[in-house]
Motif scaffolding. Structure first.
Motif, PDB file in Angstrom:
ATOM      1  N   SER A  71       0.909  -1.127   0.065  1.00  0.00           N
ATOM      2  CA  SER A  71       0.098   0.114  -0.029  1.00  0.00           C
ATOM      3  C   SER A  71       0.741   1.193   0.308  1.00  0.00           C
ATOM      4  CB  SER A  71      -0.885   0.003   1.082  1.00  0.00           C
ATOM      5  OG  SER A  71      -0.137   0.085   2.393  1.00  0.00           O
ATOM      6  N   GLN A 110      -4.256  10.354  -5.461  1.00  0.00           N
ATOM      7  CA  GLN A 110      -5.083   9.183  -5.577  1.00  0.00           C
ATOM      8  C   GLN A 110      -5.305   8.770  -3.919  1.00  0.00           C
ATOM      9  OE1 GLN A 110      -3.041   6.564  -4.424  1.00  0.00           O
ATOM     10  NE2 GLN A 110      -1.174   7.445  -4.464  1.00  0.00           N
ATOM     11  N   ASN A 111      -6.419   7.884  -4.043  1.00  0.00           N
ATOM     12  CA  ASN A 111      -6.598   7.456  -2.673  1.00  0.00           C
ATOM     13  C   ASN A 111      -6.304   5.938  -2.397  1.00  0.00           C
ATOM     14  OD1 ASN A 111      -8.001   9.863  -2.029  1.00  0.00           O
ATOM     15  ND2 ASN A 111      -9.688   9.310  -3.203  1.00  0.00           N
ATOM     16  N   GLN A 112      -5.472   5.235  -3.518  1.00  0.00           N
ATOM     17  CA  GLN A 112      -5.165   4.047  -3.157  1.00  0.00           C
ATOM     18  C   GLN A 112      -3.952   3.647  -2.240  1.00  0.00           C
ATOM     19  OE1 GLN A 112      -5.142   2.597  -7.177  1.00  0.00           O
ATOM     20  NE2 GLN A 112      -5.934   0.497  -6.530  1.00  0.00           N
ATOM     21  N   TYR A 113      -2.873   4.453  -2.481  1.00  0.00           N
ATOM     22  CA  TYR A 113      -1.747   4.236  -1.774  1.00  0.00           C
ATOM     23  C   TYR A 113      -1.411   5.154  -0.902  1.00  0.00           C
ATOM     24  CZ  TYR A 113      -1.419   0.931  -5.810  1.00  0.00           C
ATOM     25  OH  TYR A 113      -1.445  -0.148  -6.340  1.00  0.00           O
ATOM     26  N   HIS A 139      -3.068  11.408   1.595  1.00  0.00           N
ATOM     27  CA  HIS A 139      -1.948  10.107   2.011  1.00  0.00           C
ATOM     28  C   HIS A 139      -0.577  10.487   1.577  1.00  0.00           C
ATOM     29  CE1 HIS A 139      -5.914   8.192   2.260  1.00  0.00           C
ATOM     30  NE2 HIS A 139      -6.282   8.418   1.271  1.00  0.00           N
ATOM     31  N   ILE A 207       1.724  -2.590  -9.828  1.00  0.00           N
ATOM     32  CA  ILE A 207       0.541  -1.698  -9.127  1.00  0.00           C
ATOM     33  C   ILE A 207      -0.120  -0.861 -10.321  1.00  0.00           C
ATOM     34  CG2 ILE A 207       0.522  -0.013  -7.770  1.00  0.00           C
ATOM     35  CD1 ILE A 207       2.774  -0.513  -6.278  1.00  0.00           C
ATOM     36  N   THR A 208      -1.133  -1.071 -10.110  1.00  0.00           N
ATOM     37  CA  THR A 208      -2.252  -0.382 -11.444  1.00  0.00           C
ATOM     38  C   THR A 208      -2.940   0.620 -10.362  1.00  0.00           C
ATOM     39  OG1 THR A 208      -3.535  -2.287 -11.157  1.00  0.00           O
ATOM     40  CG2 THR A 208      -2.352  -1.719 -13.122  1.00  0.00           C
ATOM     41  N   ILE A 209      -2.769   1.774 -10.846  1.00  0.00           N
ATOM     42  CA  ILE A 209      -3.514   2.872 -10.055  1.00  0.00           C
ATOM     43  C   ILE A 209      -4.859   3.139 -10.600  1.00  0.00           C
ATOM     44  CG2 ILE A 209      -3.544   5.260  -9.546  1.00  0.00           C
ATOM     45  CD1 ILE A 209      -0.589   5.189  -8.925  1.00  0.00           C
ATOM     46  N   GLU A 210      -5.815   2.663 -10.187  1.00  0.00           N
ATOM     47  CA  GLU A 210      -7.296   3.074 -10.805  1.00  0.00           C
ATOM     48  C   GLU A 210      -7.502   4.626 -10.907  1.00  0.00           C
ATOM     49  OE1 GLU A 210     -10.506   1.146  -8.701  1.00  0.00           O
ATOM     50  OE2 GLU A 210      -9.229  -0.908  -8.967  1.00  0.00           O
ATOM     51  N   LYS A 212      -9.561   7.539 -10.515  1.00  0.00           N
ATOM     52  CA  LYS A 212     -10.603   7.988  -9.490  1.00  0.00           C
ATOM     53  C   LYS A 212     -12.027   8.025 -10.040  1.00  0.00           C
ATOM     54  CE  LYS A 212      -8.625  11.054  -6.972  1.00  0.00           C
ATOM     55  NZ  LYS A 212      -8.724  12.639  -6.698  1.00  0.00           N
ATOM     56  N   LYS A 213     -13.040   7.412  -9.266  1.00  0.00           N
ATOM     57  CA  LYS A 213     -14.258   7.607  -9.926  1.00  0.00           C
ATOM     58  C   LYS A 213     -14.835   8.852  -9.879  1.00  0.00           C
ATOM     59  CE  LYS A 213     -16.493   2.956  -9.217  1.00  0.00           C
ATOM     60  NZ  LYS A 213     -17.014   1.910  -8.133  1.00  0.00           N
TER      61      LYS A 213
END
Lengths: 221, 204, 196
Positions: A71, A110-113, A139, A207-210, A212-213
């Motif tokens: 993460s 981004q909110n993933q990592y 983050h 790692i793929t960064i999605e 954002k929706k």
């Protein structure tokens, strides 16, 4: 008769309504303009950047890397040359001047990592952090002391003197083990381990960064 | 008569709309401090301009020293002629006035702290607020027997070549060139998807 | 502060519920202003009833003025609002087809559903037609795809493409709207009254 009266009242009301709309719209034009904020308020930014919350110690980072915590993304904000000569494992190079270039945004905003910024000490990393914080990126962390601290604590930990407390020795042992993980070889280690050296090949991680929706908006009629 | 009722509804809605706007305007407080430059141009300026000052350059008469440490540290010892503005209160009205005055008088504020990292945040925030007459003193302060000792400190200096150190340690450990224990940490491939705007359907 | 959902004031999961509530309110207003009558709707094309023009122009005006005031006062960030992407020729051709359908059928898709809800037979037929149209479009999608996805101009606004100050635009727009109301009233008086 009544109908005519109503029509008159109606016409008057509509005139007033029209006048109100024009007045309000005109008000928009006449209102004094001021420079729009980009990002969060300066006061908020100040209190964010003064608090030491963003700092991450080198020991914690070493722990994260060794455990291959998926993460975290490490971002090196030094220039390409220093990046090429040494960097932390799996770090991504985004030099400070290219912080807002196209593409970096995908890593930073981004909110993933959890993103850990680092540089030689934490001067440039702090600057990058402050700019990103102003834009509301979440983050983000900064490696306290940067590579220099990393070297003195993890890569080349200082052996504690005999009269130091036991915790220092424990810390030293952990750090030494960590430094071995990062490629440092100690003389006594080779004697034991030399015959069976295993080339560590860890599985490749992707790692793929999605994206954002973005709430797709529906227009209707 | 029905028509009349309808118009009343319209009037009520109109009055409410105006009231909302008026209340909004009356309660609106203008933000005290606003950024003068956006992040992109800040970054450009940061990377192109030289904002660092060393100790020996301090005798410039246009420089005004600002100590961003707290009162206690300041009282314990500070550089000559320094003004104490604590970092956390740098945006308060009085302190902003100080910087404004300096700007008017074409003086340059030189921020310093215990190390170059400390004044970094206040420096950068003031910089973004448009106070371009601002510099950062790259020094390190320490105390020796209650005396303030100040020395230059270079920021972002690479103190050691880590790769060289690791290679050295490997060389030292095994004189025979049997193995290379460069535990190359696995390269992660980080692919980033381009952000796509979700196509939305509008229907009418 | 706003927009509320992207800034996390309202959790993302709520958006469908909010959509339903807004939809109910919207349907109610459509029905209350008489828009579920195809005669009233097509009146705008024949010149005997300009309610449609007035309602939509006023709605757009109130919304745009309100949004810009909220933006000015710091309650809403205009730049964060969703801007519908422009596919130029797709929009033009689709607009023509919809316009023809509007005049011929007397409904636009939203109001037709409104009219179905109150049980109008012509609206039911109209919605059936919409479904057939959707079916044909989906079946022939590969054929239409280059137009549907081509000529993409991004999420542009008038402000971007004309370089006009949005505040002036709002002001001019409201004057145009009010002039249009006055003219439509005059036209309405001249055209023979039709009772429906």
């Amino acid at each position: 008769m009544v109908k005519k009266k109503i029509a008159k009242v109606l016409a008057f009301r509509y005139k007033i309504l029209a006048a109100i709309l024009i007045l309000l719209a005109g008000g928009l034009v006449l209102l004094p303009k001021y420079q729009k904020h980009e990002g969060i308020k300066p006061e908020e930014l100040l209190s964010n950047s003064i608090s030491p919350e963003r700092y991450m110690t080198t020991d914690r980072l070493a722990h994260i890397i060794i455990n291959q915590d998926p993460s975290f993304i490490l971002i090196d904000v030094r220039d390409e040359k220093s990046f090429a000569s040494y960097t932390l494992p799996n770090a991504i190079n985004i030099p400070l001047e290219k912080l807002f270039d196209e593409g970096s945004d995908n890593y930073l905003n981004q909110n993933q990592y959890d993103v850990v910024l680092f540089s030689n000490d934490n001067f440039y990393a702090d600057q990058a952090w402050i700019l990103c914080n102003r834009l509301g990126y979440k983050h983000m962390r900064v490696l306290k002391g940067g590579i220099n601290e990393w070297f003195t604590t993890i890569i080349n930990p200082l052996k504690p003197a005999d009269n130091m407390p036991a915790t220092d020795f424990e810390l030293y042992a952990t750090r030494k083990a960590a430094s071995m993980f990062f490629g440092v070889v100690y003389p006594e280690q080779v004697k034991v381990e030399a015959p069976k050296i295993v080339k560590k090949v860890a599985p490749k991680k992707v790692i793929t960064i999605e994206k954002k929706k973005k709430a797709p908006a529906e227009g209707g009629c | 008569m029905k028509e009349l009722e309808k118009t009343k509804r319209i009037s009520i809605a109109a009055v409410l709309f105006i009231l909302a706007v008026i209340i909004g305007l009356l309660t609106y407080k203008r933000p005290k401090n606003t950024y003068a430059i956006n992040t992109k141009s800040t970054l450009e300026k940061l990377t192109s301009e030289n904002y660092l000052v060393a100790l020996n350059e301090l005798n410039n008469p246009d420089y005004v020293l600002i100590d961003i440490r707290n009162q206690y540290d300041f009282d314990k010892g500070h550089l000559e002629n320094a003004i104490n503005v604590y970092a956390a209160e740098i945006l308060s009205e009085d302190n902003i006035k100080v910087f404004e005055e300096l700007k008017e008088n074409n003086k340059t504020a030189v921020l310093y702290g215990n190390n170059p990292q400390e004044p970094n945040a206040p420096f950068l925030i003031l910089y973004q607020l448009g106070y371009e007459n601002i510099k950062l003193l790259a020094i390190e302060n320490s105390y020796l027997q209650n005396k303030l000792i100040t020395k230059n400190s270079e920021i972002e200096k690479s103190e050691t070549d880590v790769t060289a150190f690791i290679n050295e340690s490997i060389k030292k450990a095994n004189t025979a060139p049997i193995v290379k224990v460069v535990v190359a940490p696995p390269k992660k491939v980080i692919t980033v998807e381009k952000k796509k705007k979700a196509p939305a359907e509008g229907g009418c | 502060m706003g927009p509320l959902i992207p800034n996390g004031v309202i959790p993302y999961e709520w958006d469908n519920i909010i959509a339903i509530l807004i939809g109910i309110a919207f349907g109610f207003v459509l029905e209350a202003s008489g828009f579920s009558s195809s005669r009233k709707l097509s009146g705008v094309f024949y010149g005997y009833d300009f309610a449609v023009l007035k309602v939509f122009f006023t709605a757009a005006l109130v919304a745009v003025i309100g949004v810009y005031y909220m933006d000015y006062l710091g309650f809403l960030d205009v730049n964060q609002l969703y801007v519908h992407p422009t596919y130029l020729w797709g929009a033009i051709i689709g607009g023509i087809i919809m316009g023809v359908g509007f005049v011929a059928g007397g409904f636009c898709p939203g109001t037709s559903l409104c009219a179905v809800a109150i049980g109008k037979i012509d609206a039911i037929v109209y919605v059936g037609g919409i479904m057939i149209g959707i079916f044909i479009f989906s079946e022939l999608y590969p054929l239409f795809q280059p137009i549907y996805e081509g000529y993409f101009y991004g999420n542009v606004t008038l402000e971007d493409s004309l370089g006009i100050n949005p505040y002036w635009f709002v002001f001019i727009f409201s004057i145009i709207a009010i002039v249009a109301f006055v003219i439509s009233d005059m036209v309405q008086k001249r055209v023979k009254k039709i009772f429906y």
